[in-house]
Design a protein around this motif. Structure first.
Motif, PDB file in Angstrom:
ATOM      1  N   ASN A  72       0.814  -1.211   0.000  1.00  0.00           N
ATOM      2  CA  ASN A  72       0.000   0.000   0.000  1.00  0.00           C
ATOM      3  C   ASN A  72       0.849   1.264   0.000  1.00  0.00           C
ATOM      4  N   ALA A  73       2.048   1.183   0.515  1.00  0.00           N
ATOM      5  CA  ALA A  73       2.940   2.347   0.488  1.00  0.00           C
ATOM      6  C   ALA A  73       3.320   2.712  -0.943  1.00  0.00           C
ATOM      7  N   LYS A  74       3.327   1.717  -1.816  1.00  0.00           N
ATOM      8  CA  LYS A  74       3.662   1.937  -3.226  1.00  0.00           C
ATOM      9  C   LYS A  74       2.420   1.923  -4.107  1.00  0.00           C
ATOM     10  N   ASN A  75       1.247   1.747  -3.502  1.00  0.00           N
ATOM     11  CA  ASN A  75       0.005   1.676  -4.277  1.00  0.00           C
ATOM     12  C   ASN A  75       0.094   0.627  -5.385  1.00  0.00           C
ATOM     13  N   THR A  76       0.635  -0.504  -5.053  1.00  0.00           N
ATOM     14  CA  THR A  76       0.890  -1.529  -6.063  1.00  0.00           C
ATOM     15  C   THR A  76       0.438  -2.898  -5.566  1.00  0.00           C
ATOM     16  N   VAL A  77      -0.156  -3.652  -6.468  1.00  0.00           N
ATOM     17  CA  VAL A  77      -0.532  -5.032  -6.216  1.00  0.00           C
ATOM     18  C   VAL A  77       0.268  -5.923  -7.157  1.00  0.00           C
ATOM     19  N   TYR A  78       0.646  -7.083  -6.651  1.00  0.00           N
ATOM     20  CA  TYR A  78       1.475  -7.995  -7.429  1.00  0.00           C
ATOM     21  C   TYR A  78       0.774  -9.334  -7.594  1.00  0.00           C
ATOM     22  N   LEU A  79       1.124 -10.010  -8.666  1.00  0.00           N
ATOM     23  CA  LEU A  79       0.696 -11.391  -8.869  1.00  0.00           C
ATOM     24  C   LEU A  79       1.921 -12.196  -9.275  1.00  0.00           C
ATOM     25  N   GLN A  80       2.426 -12.973  -8.335  1.00  0.00           N
ATOM     26  CA  GLN A  80       3.550 -13.852  -8.623  1.00  0.00           C
ATOM     27  C   GLN A  80       2.992 -15.149  -9.195  1.00  0.00           C
ATOM     28  N   MET A  81       3.430 -15.485 -10.389  1.00  0.00           N
ATOM     29  CA  MET A  81       2.911 -16.662 -11.089  1.00  0.00           C
ATOM     30  C   MET A  81       4.054 -17.648 -11.298  1.00  0.00           C
TER      31      MET A  81
END
Length: 123
Positions: A72-81
């Protein structure tokens, strides 16, 4: 809210990719989800995460292989596949919802959608 997905590409079966979704425009307090659409198929739910990150949800087809997370500090969501399969080939979209919820294998209430990023898995 503007969402920008990135990180797609071409990978061999068994390989890994990490998708990112950067949000901008407003306070980052949304449930976030990843969805995908393969050629000739309807869009389907892949994974989702609550605003706090305390709850995560996955489609049965990706459980144990994909991991969703957020910063949330970077306003980013990740998807590790990981352990990618040719069946994972699709355009992947991220989405955000103020009042989103998970129910019986799908995630609802998405208000904003980003442009997709192509993931291609070769056999």
């Amino acid at each position: 809210v503007q969402l920008q997905a990135s990180g797609g590409g071409l990978v061999q079966a068994g390989g890994s990719l990490r998708l990112s979704c950067a949000a901008s425009g407003r306070t980052f307090s949304y449930g976030m989800g990843w969805f995908r659409q393969a050629p000739g198929k309807e869009r389907e739910f892949v994974a989702a995460i609550s605003w706090s990150g305390g709850s995560t949800y996955y489609a049965d087809s990706v459980k144990g292989r994909f991991t969703i997370s957020r910063d949330n500090a970077k306003n980013t969501v990740y998807l590790q596949m990981n352990s990618l399969e040719p069946e994972d080939t699709a355009v992947y979209y991220c989405a955000a919802g103020t009042n989103s919820w998970y129910y019986e294998g799908d995630y609802y209430g998405m208000d904003y959608w980003g442009k997709g990023t192509q993931v291609t898995v070769s056999s």
